[in-house]
Design a protein around this motif. Structure first.
Motif, PDB file in Angstrom:
ATOM      1  N   ALA A 153       0.837  -1.191   0.000  1.00 17.87           N
ATOM      2  CA  ALA A 153       0.000   0.000   0.000  1.00 17.87           C
ATOM      3  C   ALA A 153       0.874   1.243   0.000  1.00 17.87           C
ATOM      4  N   VAL A 198       0.278   5.511   0.699  1.00 16.26           N
ATOM      5  CA  VAL A 198      -0.672   6.516   1.170  1.00 16.26           C
ATOM      6  C   VAL A 198      -0.096   7.904   0.924  1.00 16.26           C
ATOM      7  N   THR A 199      -0.875   8.759   0.282  1.00 15.36           N
ATOM      8  CA  THR A 199      -0.443  10.126   0.033  1.00 15.36           C
ATOM      9  C   THR A 199      -0.819  11.022   1.212  1.00 15.36           C
ATOM     10  N   ASP A 200      -0.194  12.192   1.266  1.00 19.43           N
ATOM     11  CA  ASP A 200      -0.485  13.133   2.355  1.00 19.43           C
ATOM     12  C   ASP A 200      -1.644  14.063   2.022  1.00 19.43           C
ATOM     13  N   THR A 242      -5.598  14.176  -0.599  1.00 12.88           N
ATOM     14  CA  THR A 242      -6.537  13.439  -1.437  1.00 12.88           C
ATOM     15  C   THR A 242      -6.225  13.660  -2.904  1.00 12.88           C
ATOM     16  N   ASN A 266      -6.504   4.852  -5.670  1.00 12.46           N
ATOM     17  CA  ASN A 266      -7.678   5.391  -4.996  1.00 12.46           C
ATOM     18  C   ASN A 266      -7.385   6.813  -4.537  1.00 12.46           C
ATOM     19  N   ASN A 317      -6.738   7.959  -1.723  1.00 11.05           N
ATOM     20  CA  ASN A 317      -5.715   8.072  -0.678  1.00 11.05           C
ATOM     21  C   ASN A 317      -4.358   7.505  -1.094  1.00 11.05           C
ATOM     22  N   GLY A 318      -4.263   6.992  -2.317  1.00 10.93           N
ATOM     23  CA  GLY A 318      -3.001   6.404  -2.766  1.00 10.93           C
ATOM     24  C   GLY A 318      -3.238   5.211  -3.662  1.00 10.93           C
ATOM     25  N   THR A 332      -3.183   0.482  -3.747  1.00 10.33           N
ATOM     26  CA  THR A 332      -2.938  -0.830  -3.146  1.00 10.33           C
ATOM     27  C   THR A 332      -2.509  -1.799  -4.238  1.00 10.33           C
TER      28      THR A 332
END
Length: 253
Positions: A194, A196-198, A200, A228, A230-231, A233
């Motif tokens: 996964a 995850v970006t900081d 949206t 997605n 948020n980043g 998967t």
């Protein structure tokens, strides 16, 4: 997975107890029936491998091995880059990646030569591997600029069964040399990663990131990658194969 590991441990403990009782009643059983070993060849690849062997009878011994690579730069990075697609962005995704590795390998050895831990042997074995990977980089087009990066990480595990062919020799009163001639093994693997970006991601950015994920071309089975808001998967599943080979130096007591 825990049930599988517990079942295998139970089988090996049962074998150990049963044959230990037989060994204790065998007048010819050698007094030095324990070996501790370290692999010499794997050290060149920063892979530390230890083994403990218990000689149970003239023909049978049980071995438990543990190996690990401390987390650091991905080894053979240039060779891995050669396996991926020719796209420059894909080839660069492992440049900053960090990799850690561990494996547990129990086996039962059947000595066909002199026995008591000496001579040629064959050994069915099970291996549980785990890879810890981080900082795999993907670059995609952004609303805020020409490009933006997202780092992904996660774990991949594999469970395999194989057959080891080898030979073990005495180099002195207490020193032994264990030659793993060839040990092919095959099984299955599963990985979850996964990123995850900081902030949206916009629909445009998600679409651009998905394009980069769709370009992944690695020979490791089925890859399911989804971007997605948020980043992203990535799920990996498929067959896993390898071969064990090398030299180990040990102490017998």
């Amino acid at each position: 997975m825990k049930k599988v590991l517990l079942s295998i441990t139970f089988v090996f403990c049962s074998v150990f107890i049963g044959f230990s009782q037989t060994a204790d009643s065998n007048d010819d059983f050698m007094t030095k029936n324990n070996n501790v070993k370290i692999s010499l060849t794997s050290l060149a690849f920063k892979n530390v491998q230890f083994q403990y062997e218990r000689i149970l009878t003239k023909r049978i011994g049980v071995v438990v091995g543990y190996s690990f690579i401390s987390k650091g730069s991905v080894p053979f990075k240039s060779q891995i880059n050669d396996l991926v697609s020719d796209d420059p962005d894909t080839k660069d995704m492992f440049n900053n990646a960090q990799l850690g590795y561990s494996a547990i390998t129990p086996e039962v050895r059947f000595y066909l030569g002199k026995g008591y831990g000496k001579g040629f042997y064959i050994a069915p074995f099970y291996r549980h591997l785990k890879y810890d990977i981080s900082d795999v980089n993907f670059t995609f087009s952004s609303d805020l600029g020409p490009q933006e990066d997202i780092d992904m990480g996660g774990k991949l595990t594999a469970n395999t069964f194989g057959l080891q062919f080898g030979a073990q020799f005495n180099l002195g009163k207490n020193i032994i040399l264990d030659w793993w001639i060839a040990g092919p093994h095959y099984g299955t693997s599963k990985g979850d990663f996964a990123g995850v970006t900081d902030r949206t991601l916009t629909p445009f950015e998600q679409a651009e990131l998905q394009k980069e994920l769709d370009n992944i071309d690695l020979p490791i089975g089925d890859i399911e990658a989804k971007a997605n808001a948020n980043g992203a998967t990535i799920k990996i599943s498929g067959p896993w194969a390898g071969i064990r080979s090398g030299l180990s130096l040990g102490y017998r007591f």
